[in-house]
Enzyme design. Sequence first.
Site, short mmCIF file in Angstrom:
data_model
loop_
_atom_site.label_atom_id
_atom_site.label_comp_id
_atom_site.label_asym_id
_atom_site.label_seq_id
_atom_site.Cartn_x
_atom_site.Cartn_y
_atom_site.Cartn_z
N GLU A 41 0.87 -1.18 0.00
CA GLU A 41 0.00 0.00 0.00
C GLU A 41 0.91 1.23 0.00
O GLU A 41 1.66 1.45 0.95
CB GLU A 41 -0.90 -0.02 1.24
CG GLU A 41 -1.87 1.13 1.33
CD GLU A 41 -2.68 1.07 2.61
OE1 GLU A 41 -2.93 2.15 3.18
OE2 GLU A 41 -3.04 -0.04 3.06
N ASP B 58 -3.69 10.05 9.32
CA ASP B 58 -2.33 9.57 9.59
C ASP B 58 -1.78 10.13 10.89
O ASP B 58 -1.94 11.31 11.20
CB ASP B 58 -1.40 9.95 8.44
CG ASP B 58 -1.80 9.28 7.14
OD1 ASP B 58 -2.26 8.12 7.21
OD2 ASP B 58 -1.68 9.89 6.07
#
Length: 256
Positions: free
Chosen positions: A46, A57
């Site tokens: 990924e 994130d």
Amino acid sequence: MSKIQELFAKKKNRILNVYCTAGYPRLDSIGEVIEALEQNGADIVEIGMPYSDPLADGPVIQQSSQVALGNGMTISVLLEQLKALKGKIHIPVVLMGYMNPVLQYGFEKFCADAANAGVDGLILPDLPEYEFETEYGSIIRKNGLDFIFLVTPETSPERVVKLDKLSSGFLYAVSSSSTTGTDKEMVSVDRYLQKLQGYKLKNPVLVGFGIKDKESFDKACAHSNGAIIGSAFIRALEGSDEIGKSTGEFLHSVLD
């Protein structure tokens, strides 16, 4: 059948999807990183497209994105790099990123160029379900790309089933509502994953956020098809002059 679907048809469990940031630790690292991941047991790679304002994130991936942007990484550069690697990568490639830079690139052009570069699937956490259904999903499908939605412990059963129906490839089960790279209480995650199993979903389920070592990988795999590791792998690459060696040591510590 897509490359991702072929993988899950052959291997039902303990699928390891490893996240890396494009352009980290160096602008030209991606080929070396993917090769090392493939050689050492990763099933899916990924690739994060670095963005200055990543919603989901945590600090480790945010920092790697800042380094990558400083190195000069862009969507165009990444797709050119992947195009040059086409035919050399045998595991499925998924691009993860955010809508703003993709829209700036041009959504239809992005999907076409990604498919042409050998990309197999997309994860765009801030693409809303309605816009996917009414506008973008048809473009993604037209280019032969899988699209992976995210669900969390707070996602209602009805919405989980709906997002599973819209997804192809796999469903991304976020282990909690926090950002990536944080520790999770795996007991509550177990209950959540067992609940997902009860929904009889059409897609395999991979668990992400907080998976960092053999113990957390094994626990995640007990009630799912596999797991996604991101921040812990980024940490393993930090300051490394030998990407292959660091990647091998990290993956073997998780899988062996």
